[in-house]
Scaffold this motif. Structure first.
Motif, PDB file in Angstrom:
ATOM      1  N   PRO A 188      37.602  23.568  17.756  1.00 47.58           N
ATOM      2  CA  PRO A 188      38.186  23.259  16.445  1.00 47.58           C
ATOM      3  C   PRO A 188      36.356  23.177  15.760  1.00 47.58           C
ATOM      4  O   PRO A 188      36.812  21.538  16.491  1.00 47.58           O
ATOM      5  CB  PRO A 188      39.202  22.412  16.386  1.00 47.58           C
ATOM      6  N   ASN A 189      36.943  23.123  14.561  1.00 48.82           N
ATOM      7  CA  ASN A 189      35.916  22.141  13.680  1.00 48.82           C
ATOM      8  C   ASN A 189      36.070  21.124  12.736  1.00 48.82           C
ATOM      9  O   ASN A 189      38.240  21.354  12.438  1.00 48.82           O
ATOM     10  CB  ASN A 189      35.239  23.422  12.614  1.00 48.82           C
ATOM     11  N   VAL A 190      36.032  20.173  12.609  1.00 46.66           N
ATOM     12  CA  VAL A 190      36.366  18.865  12.285  1.00 46.66           C
ATOM     13  C   VAL A 190      35.163  18.467  11.366  1.00 46.66           C
ATOM     14  O   VAL A 190      34.305  17.498  11.737  1.00 46.66           O
ATOM     15  CB  VAL A 190      37.105  17.760  12.765  1.00 46.66           C
ATOM     16  N   ASN A 191      35.545  18.038  10.341  1.00 48.09           N
ATOM     17  CA  ASN A 191      34.845  17.902   8.868  1.00 48.09           C
ATOM     18  C   ASN A 191      34.744  17.106   7.863  1.00 48.09           C
ATOM     19  O   ASN A 191      36.325  17.373   7.490  1.00 48.09           O
ATOM     20  CB  ASN A 191      33.518  18.826   8.163  1.00 48.09           C
ATOM     21  N   ILE A 192      34.430  16.217   7.424  1.00 46.24           N
ATOM     22  CA  ILE A 192      34.541  15.426   5.970  1.00 46.24           C
ATOM     23  C   ILE A 192      34.011  15.946   4.792  1.00 46.24           C
ATOM     24  O   ILE A 192      32.621  16.611   4.798  1.00 46.24           O
ATOM     25  CB  ILE A 192      34.776  13.871   6.055  1.00 46.24           C
ATOM     26  N   LEU A 193      34.771  16.982   3.986  1.00 40.23           N
ATOM     27  CA  LEU A 193      34.349  17.691   2.569  1.00 40.23           C
ATOM     28  C   LEU A 193      34.193  17.746   1.639  1.00 40.23           C
ATOM     29  O   LEU A 193      35.738  17.609   1.016  1.00 40.23           O
ATOM     30  CB  LEU A 193      34.654  19.411   3.544  1.00 40.23           C
ATOM     31  N   GLU A 194      33.296  18.174   0.627  1.00 39.46           N
ATOM     32  CA  GLU A 194      33.634  18.143  -0.776  1.00 39.46           C
ATOM     33  C   GLU A 194      33.796  19.532  -1.280  1.00 39.46           C
ATOM     34  O   GLU A 194      34.115  20.297   0.089  1.00 39.46           O
ATOM     35  CB  GLU A 194      31.942  18.223  -1.119  1.00 39.46           C
ATOM     36  N   VAL A 195      34.698  19.790  -1.961  1.00 41.82           N
ATOM     37  CA  VAL A 195      35.258  21.014  -2.599  1.00 41.82           C
ATOM     38  C   VAL A 195      34.096  22.812  -2.073  1.00 41.82           C
ATOM     39  O   VAL A 195      34.490  23.268  -1.501  1.00 41.82           O
ATOM     40  CB  VAL A 195      36.320  20.646  -3.500  1.00 41.82           C
ATOM     41  N   ARG A 303      42.757  20.727  -6.712  1.00 46.40           N
ATOM     42  CA  ARG A 303      44.288  20.139  -5.691  1.00 46.40           C
ATOM     43  C   ARG A 303      43.229  19.159  -4.231  1.00 46.40           C
ATOM     44  O   ARG A 303      43.966  18.284  -3.426  1.00 46.40           O
ATOM     45  CB  ARG A 303      45.961  21.182  -4.855  1.00 46.40           C
ATOM     46  N   TRP A 304      41.927  19.893  -3.777  1.00 51.38           N
ATOM     47  CA  TRP A 304      41.911  19.290  -2.683  1.00 51.38           C
ATOM     48  C   TRP A 304      40.357  18.541  -2.692  1.00 51.38           C
ATOM     49  O   TRP A 304      40.738  17.776  -1.853  1.00 51.38           O
ATOM     50  CB  TRP A 304      41.422  20.807  -2.060  1.00 51.38           C
ATOM     51  N   LYS A 305      39.418  18.560  -3.748  1.00 54.32           N
ATOM     52  CA  LYS A 305      38.066  17.565  -3.934  1.00 54.32           C
ATOM     53  C   LYS A 305      37.643  17.327  -2.570  1.00 54.32           C
ATOM     54  O   LYS A 305      37.798  18.079  -2.155  1.00 54.32           O
ATOM     55  CB  LYS A 305      38.560  16.267  -4.591  1.00 54.32           C
ATOM     56  N   ARG A 306      37.562  15.944  -2.056  1.00 52.93           N
ATOM     57  CA  ARG A 306      37.484  15.730  -1.219  1.00 52.93           C
ATOM     58  C   ARG A 306      37.964  15.279   0.278  1.00 52.93           C
ATOM     59  O   ARG A 306      39.175  15.029  -0.250  1.00 52.93           O
ATOM     60  CB  ARG A 306      36.435  14.486  -0.976  1.00 52.93           C
ATOM     61  N   THR A 307      37.871  15.794   1.083  1.00 51.59           N
ATOM     62  CA  THR A 307      39.310  16.035   2.176  1.00 51.59           C
ATOM     63  C   THR A 307      38.493  16.084   3.785  1.00 51.59           C
ATOM     64  O   THR A 307      37.484  16.853   4.039  1.00 51.59           O
ATOM     65  CB  THR A 307      39.570  17.385   2.207  1.00 51.59           C
ATOM     66  N   LEU A 327      43.784  22.666   8.327  1.00 54.42           N
ATOM     67  CA  LEU A 327      44.610  21.534   8.276  1.00 54.42           C
ATOM     68  C   LEU A 327      43.839  20.492   7.007  1.00 54.42           C
ATOM     69  O   LEU A 327      42.717  19.796   7.490  1.00 54.42           O
ATOM     70  CB  LEU A 327      45.027  20.636   9.490  1.00 54.42           C
ATOM     71  N   LEU A 328      43.742  19.792   5.727  1.00 55.63           N
ATOM     72  CA  LEU A 328      43.337  19.750   4.863  1.00 55.63           C
ATOM     73  C   LEU A 328      43.851  18.252   4.244  1.00 55.63           C
ATOM     74  O   LEU A 328      45.042  18.218   4.335  1.00 55.63           O
ATOM     75  CB  LEU A 328      43.937  20.235   3.606  1.00 55.63           C
ATOM     76  N   PHE A 329      43.052  16.888   5.503  1.00 55.89           N
ATOM     77  CA  PHE A 329      44.213  15.520   4.978  1.00 55.89           C
ATOM     78  C   PHE A 329      43.425  15.156   3.494  1.00 55.89           C
ATOM     79  O   PHE A 329      42.075  15.069   3.278  1.00 55.89           O
ATOM     80  CB  PHE A 329      43.800  15.139   6.436  1.00 55.89           C
ATOM     81  N   THR A 330      43.956  14.431   2.611  1.00 52.11           N
ATOM     82  CA  THR A 330      43.503  13.722   1.515  1.00 52.11           C
ATOM     83  C   THR A 330      42.162  12.307   1.906  1.00 52.11           C
ATOM     84  O   THR A 330      42.582  12.217   3.343  1.00 52.11           O
ATOM     85  CB  THR A 330      44.094  12.902   0.945  1.00 52.11           C
ATOM     86  N   GLU A 331      41.611  12.654   1.093  1.00 52.11           N
ATOM     87  CA  GLU A 331      40.954  11.479   1.350  1.00 52.11           C
ATOM     88  C   GLU A 331      41.193  10.050   1.914  1.00 52.11           C
ATOM     89  O   GLU A 331      40.961   9.171   2.838  1.00 52.11           O
ATOM     90  CB  GLU A 331      39.487  11.183   0.495  1.00 52.11           C
ATOM     91  N   ALA A 332      42.347   9.282   0.822  1.00 50.71           N
ATOM     92  CA  ALA A 332      43.055   7.941   1.434  1.00 50.71           C
ATOM     93  C   ALA A 332      43.512   8.256   3.242  1.00 50.71           C
ATOM     94  O   ALA A 332      43.855   7.179   3.414  1.00 50.71           O
ATOM     95  CB  ALA A 332      43.900   7.994   0.081  1.00 50.71           C
ATOM     96  N   SER A 333      43.872   9.264   3.459  1.00 48.35           N
ATOM     97  CA  SER A 333      44.446   9.047   4.582  1.00 48.35           C
ATOM     98  C   SER A 333      43.072   9.247   6.143  1.00 48.35           C
ATOM     99  O   SER A 333      43.973   8.685   7.243  1.00 48.35           O
ATOM    100  CB  SER A 333      44.964  11.739   4.743  1.00 48.35           C
ATOM    101  N   VAL A 334      42.511   9.091   5.456  1.00 48.59           N
ATOM    102  CA  VAL A 334      41.137   9.269   6.526  1.00 48.59           C
ATOM    103  C   VAL A 334      41.309   7.967   7.533  1.00 48.59           C
ATOM    104  O   VAL A 334      41.362   7.702   8.439  1.00 48.59           O
ATOM    105  CB  VAL A 334      39.572   9.029   5.892  1.00 48.59           C
TER     106      VAL A 334
END
Length: 346
Positions: A188-195, A303-307, A327-334
């Motif tokens: 799996p790839n896991v990254n914090i991404l801008e839209v 809807r997605w922005k930074r995720t 799987l897209l988690f909101t920035e506040a979820s991190v």
């Protein structure tokens, strides 16, 4: 050559220690295995973070016993086992993997693995598997300090990638039973991404082909996000044919929604079990049909922005079928996810 890490008792190396190799691309998984090792047993431990490095370590005599993952870069665990058999390398292998498909277990054992343990490894199961190899448990003075191990340093992304890897395997096991095929699993790839970065990642995966996407939202335990399952339009009819024997006269769209519910639900449940979360999921809904990735992103960019994005590509063996789960988690979820994974790390 991988770094050699020595198990120590009372500050001195065990003189006749057995070379044991832990071969797994995840530092989190290697750390969990080292913690699960029976205390005081006579092992000299080497770590390898991919299949090629693991094979080289076995050739160098650093792995009379090997704890082997299946889903790895460079060479996966199946290929390591094949090459070991071809080269007649004598190491005894215990496969410890998140890929728990019945066919994955059968293939690993057929290729020479002595036993198979599901991730995350249970300490008792690991001890029994080692005993089955003929390793004798030493008599341990309980007053002696625990062995000193050079445990890997693990960050959030590595830890959460391992959580996603285990969840991915559980979803694949269910999907394999439903479709009657073997699912080839990626790392799996896991990254914090801008839209914009998310756009590029999706475009790389999908090219210019038309796609259809199913979305399912989830929320709970301070976490919110969306799961996105993307199908290539050219492959939807192939998926429908695989499902026909169970689905009667369902339409292709109904089949996509059913498949999304299976894959997304199993993945989210796997993450929740490991991190002690409770998430409520909405109903799967159509996010886009017969469109390009550019159109999909343009319509949903607000809807997605930074995720925090987890990307998993499922491929069906012997079929030209591949679909991507995001799987897209909101920035506040991190922050919540970081706290939860820290409990596993520490």
């Amino acid at each position: 050559m991988p770094k050699c890490l020595y198990t120590r008792a009372q500050g001195s190396a065990v003189p006749d220690a057995i070379p044991l190799l832990i071969c797994d691309d995840s530092g989190m998984a290697r750390k969990q295995l080292m913690r699960a090792m029976p205390r005081g047993w006579p092992f000299r431990i080497t770590q390898a973070d991919n299949g090629q490095a693991g094979l080289e370590a076995i050739r160098a005599g650093l792995g009379e016993i090997v704890l082997l993952d299946l889903t790895m870069p460079e060479l996966d665990g199946f290929e390591v086992l094949r090459r070991m058999r071809e080269e007649r390398l004598q190491a005894q292998v215990i496969v410890i993997s998140g890929d728990v498909q019945e066919e994955a277990i059968r293939r690993a054992l057929e290729l020479g693995a002595r036993s198979f343990i599901r991730k995350p490894a249970d300490a008792g199961q690991l001890e029994q598997a080692l005993l089955a190899l003929g390793v004798h448990a030493p008599t341990i003075d309980p007053s002696l300090p625990a062995a000193e191990l050079d445990l890997p340093s693990v960050g959030f992304r590595d830890a959460f990638r391992e959580v996603a890897n285990i969840a991915m395997g559980r979803a694949a096991e269910l999907l394999a039973r439903v479709l009657g095929v073997f699912i080839k699993l990626p790392v799996p790839n896991v990254n914090i991404l801008e839209v914009a970065e998310l756009h590029m990642a999706l475009a790389d995966a999908q090219g210019n082909r038309q796609v259809s996407a199913i979305c399912q939202g989830y929320i709970g335990s301070g976490i919110a996000g969306e799961a996105l399952l993307i199908f290539h339009d050219s492959q939807i009819s192939d998926v429908a044919r695989l499902l026909k024997h169970q689905s009667g006269n369902s339409s292709p769209l109904e089949l996509q929604l059913d498949l999304a519910a299976i894959v997304i639900g199993a993945c989210l449940n796997g993450i929740c079990e490991q991190l002690d979360l409770q998430l409520s999921s909405g109903h799967p809904m159509v996010l886009g049909q017969h469109c390009t990735i550019e159109e999909l992103i343009r319509v949903n960019r607000n809807r997605w922005k930074r995720t925090l994005a987890v990307e998993i590509s499922y491929a069906l063996e012997d079929h030209d079928i591949k679909f991507d789960l995001l799987l897209l988690f909101t920035e506040a979820s991190v922050q919540v996810l970081q706290r939860k994974t820290a409990l596993l790390i520490n």
